[in-house]
Design a protein around this motif. Structure first.
Motif, PDB file in Angstrom:
ATOM      1  N   GLY A  16       0.835  -1.199   0.000  1.00 20.83           N
ATOM      2  CA  GLY A  16       0.000   0.000   0.000  1.00 20.83           C
ATOM      3  C   GLY A  16       0.864   1.241   0.000  1.00 20.83           C
ATOM      4  N   ASP A  27       0.966  -1.123  -4.943  1.00 22.73           N
ATOM      5  CA  ASP A  27      -0.286  -0.417  -4.687  1.00 22.73           C
ATOM      6  C   ASP A  27      -1.154  -0.491  -5.929  1.00 22.73           C
ATOM      7  OD1 ASP A  27      -2.282   1.803  -4.036  1.00 22.73           O
ATOM      8  OD2 ASP A  27      -0.953   1.937  -2.303  1.00 22.73           O
ATOM      9  N   ASP A  48      -2.884  -5.230  -7.560  1.00 20.01           N
ATOM     10  CA  ASP A  48      -3.560  -5.598  -6.322  1.00 20.01           C
ATOM     11  C   ASP A  48      -2.683  -6.572  -5.544  1.00 20.01           C
ATOM     12  OD1 ASP A  48      -5.284  -6.415  -4.316  1.00 20.01           O
ATOM     13  OD2 ASP A  48      -6.976  -6.775  -5.668  1.00 20.01           O
ATOM     14  N   MET A  98      -3.619  -8.574  -3.432  1.00 20.61           N
ATOM     15  CA  MET A  98      -4.346  -9.836  -3.305  1.00 20.61           C
ATOM     16  C   MET A  98      -4.274 -10.674  -4.583  1.00 20.61           C
ATOM     17  SD  MET A  98      -5.248  -9.566  -0.198  1.00 20.61           S
ATOM     18  CE  MET A  98      -6.547 -10.768   0.162  1.00 20.61           C
ATOM     19  N   SER A 133       2.801  -2.278   6.127  1.00 20.80           N
ATOM     20  CA  SER A 133       1.503  -2.308   5.455  1.00 20.80           C
ATOM     21  C   SER A 133       0.665  -1.121   5.904  1.00 20.80           C
ATOM     22  CB  SER A 133       0.751  -3.610   5.754  1.00 20.80           C
ATOM     23  OG  SER A 133      -0.561  -3.536   5.222  1.00 20.80           O
ATOM     24  N   MET A 140      -2.026  -0.546   4.075  1.00 23.74           N
ATOM     25  CA  MET A 140      -3.195  -0.854   3.248  1.00 23.74           C
ATOM     26  C   MET A 140      -4.492  -0.691   4.040  1.00 23.74           C
ATOM     27  SD  MET A 140      -2.081  -4.251   1.070  1.00 23.74           S
ATOM     28  CE  MET A 140      -1.854  -5.298   2.527  1.00 23.74           C
ATOM     29  N   ALA A 191      -8.854  -1.205   2.974  1.00 22.03           N
ATOM     30  CA  ALA A 191      -9.855  -1.435   1.932  1.00 22.03           C
ATOM     31  C   ALA A 191     -10.670  -0.168   1.696  1.00 22.03           C
ATOM     32  CB  ALA A 191     -10.771  -2.579   2.339  1.00 22.03           C
ATOM     33  N   ARG A 249     -13.015  -5.985   5.936  1.00 22.80           N
ATOM     34  CA  ARG A 249     -12.286  -5.936   4.671  1.00 22.80           C
ATOM     35  C   ARG A 249     -10.850  -5.485   4.889  1.00 22.80           C
ATOM     36  NH1 ARG A 249     -15.951  -2.552   0.640  1.00 22.80           N
ATOM     37  NH2 ARG A 249     -14.277  -3.084  -0.817  1.00 22.80           N
ATOM     38  N   THR A 250     -10.655  -4.507   5.762  1.00 19.82           N
ATOM     39  CA  THR A 250      -9.297  -4.054   6.044  1.00 19.82           C
ATOM     40  C   THR A 250      -8.518  -5.121   6.800  1.00 19.82           C
ATOM     41  OG1 THR A 250      -9.823  -1.694   5.990  1.00 19.82           O
ATOM     42  CG2 THR A 250      -7.926  -2.350   7.317  1.00 19.82           C
ATOM     43  N   LEU A 310      -6.931  -7.656   4.642  1.00 19.88           N
ATOM     44  CA  LEU A 310      -5.662  -7.204   4.068  1.00 19.88           C
ATOM     45  C   LEU A 310      -4.529  -7.335   5.079  1.00 19.88           C
ATOM     46  CD1 LEU A 310      -6.787  -3.970   2.163  1.00 19.88           C
ATOM     47  CD2 LEU A 310      -6.105  -6.159   1.155  1.00 19.88           C
ATOM     48  N   ALA A 367      -3.580 -10.947   5.249  1.00 19.12           N
ATOM     49  CA  ALA A 367      -2.819 -11.336   4.058  1.00 19.12           C
ATOM     50  C   ALA A 367      -1.394 -10.806   4.145  1.00 19.12           C
ATOM     51  CB  ALA A 367      -3.511 -10.816   2.801  1.00 19.12           C
ATOM     52  N   GLY A 368      -1.243  -9.582   4.661  1.00 22.73           N
ATOM     53  CA  GLY A 368       0.085  -9.021   4.844  1.00 22.73           C
ATOM     54  C   GLY A 368       0.905  -9.807   5.846  1.00 22.73           C
TER      55      GLY A 368
END
Length: 232
Positions: free
Chosen positions: A71, A94, A110, A112, A133, A135, A137, A149-150, A153, A156-157
């Motif tokens: 991000g 990003d 992305d 993802m 990160s 990032m 959403a 949603r955030t 991320l 995932a990070g």
């Protein structure tokens, strides 16, 4: 950072084609000492000072050789890393376009996307010392959904950090609504020797953002990618 400034508070008149909300945002920007300081010191955003303040508290940047910035747009955090550690390899990703930054490899895609982790790891050229990160959403206005949603991320990070960090490395991620949820904290505590939350002074008081600081990575959670090993 210095928060001083000359002159009084600037007020912005509502233009014919500008909403009241846009006017308030512009007025806040004009009167924000971090925005003024960022312009004076050549940083692309006031967010640079969030990393500076986190580094002052947790010692994140000392001695880092390889850093991933998830991000990265508009690039303020990468600028801070390069300023403090000019020889560090920095790789960022990003969805938004980012103007080139000297010494930084950029991917506009992305995170993802299934291809992203391998592309980042290959560009990094070895195990990372630090995964950052910032990032979040895109919000839809429903607090619970935006949070979930955030957090997806952030998780995932964390999984990516487990694949690329060297033992002893760190993962720093923006979280919302006061911090990471219990399941994520438990996961991070299994991966790292220290997991803390922090809200740097540069983070606006009315913002729901916090940062989770995970330090002392206990070892690779997955086999090294592409045969990578420790720093030479």
């Amino acid at each position: 950072m210095s928060r001083g400034g000359s002159g009084g508070r600037q007020r912005v008149r509502t233009a014919r084609n500008r909403s009241a909300a846009s006017t308030r945002w512009l007025e806040r920007q004009l009167n924000d000492p971090y925005v003024r300081q960022a312009k004076a010191e050549g940083y692309r955003s006031r967010a640079a000072y969030k990393l500076i303040e986190l580094d002052e508290r947790f010692g994140l940047l000392g001695g880092v050789q390889r850093v991933v910035d998830l991000g990265i747009a508009p690039g303020g955090w990468a600028q801070v890393v390069r300023k403090k550690m000019p020889k560090a390899v920095v790789v960022g990703i990003d969805l938004l376009p980012v103007a080139p930054i000297e010494g930084v490899t950029l991917f506009q895609m992305d995170f993802m996307d299934d291809r992203a982790p391998d592309l980042l790891a290959e560009a990094l050229g070895g195990q990372a010392d630090l995964v950052l990160s910032d990032m979040a959403a895109n919000t839809i206005g429903h607090a619970k959904t935006d949070h979930l949603r955030t957090m997806a991320l952030v998780e995932a990070g964390a999984d990516f950090a487990g694949q690329v960090l060297r033992p002893g490395g760190a993962y720093v991620a923006k979280v919302l609504a006061g911090g990471a949820d219990n399941d994520l904290v438990a996961t991070l505590k299994r991966m790292f020797s220290s997991v803390k939350h922090a809200k740097p002074p540069a983070s606006r008081k009315d913002s729901s953002e916090w940062y989770v600081i995970a330090q002392g990575f206990k070892g690779l959670a997955h086999p090294p990618r592409n045969g990578e090993g420790d720093h030479p």
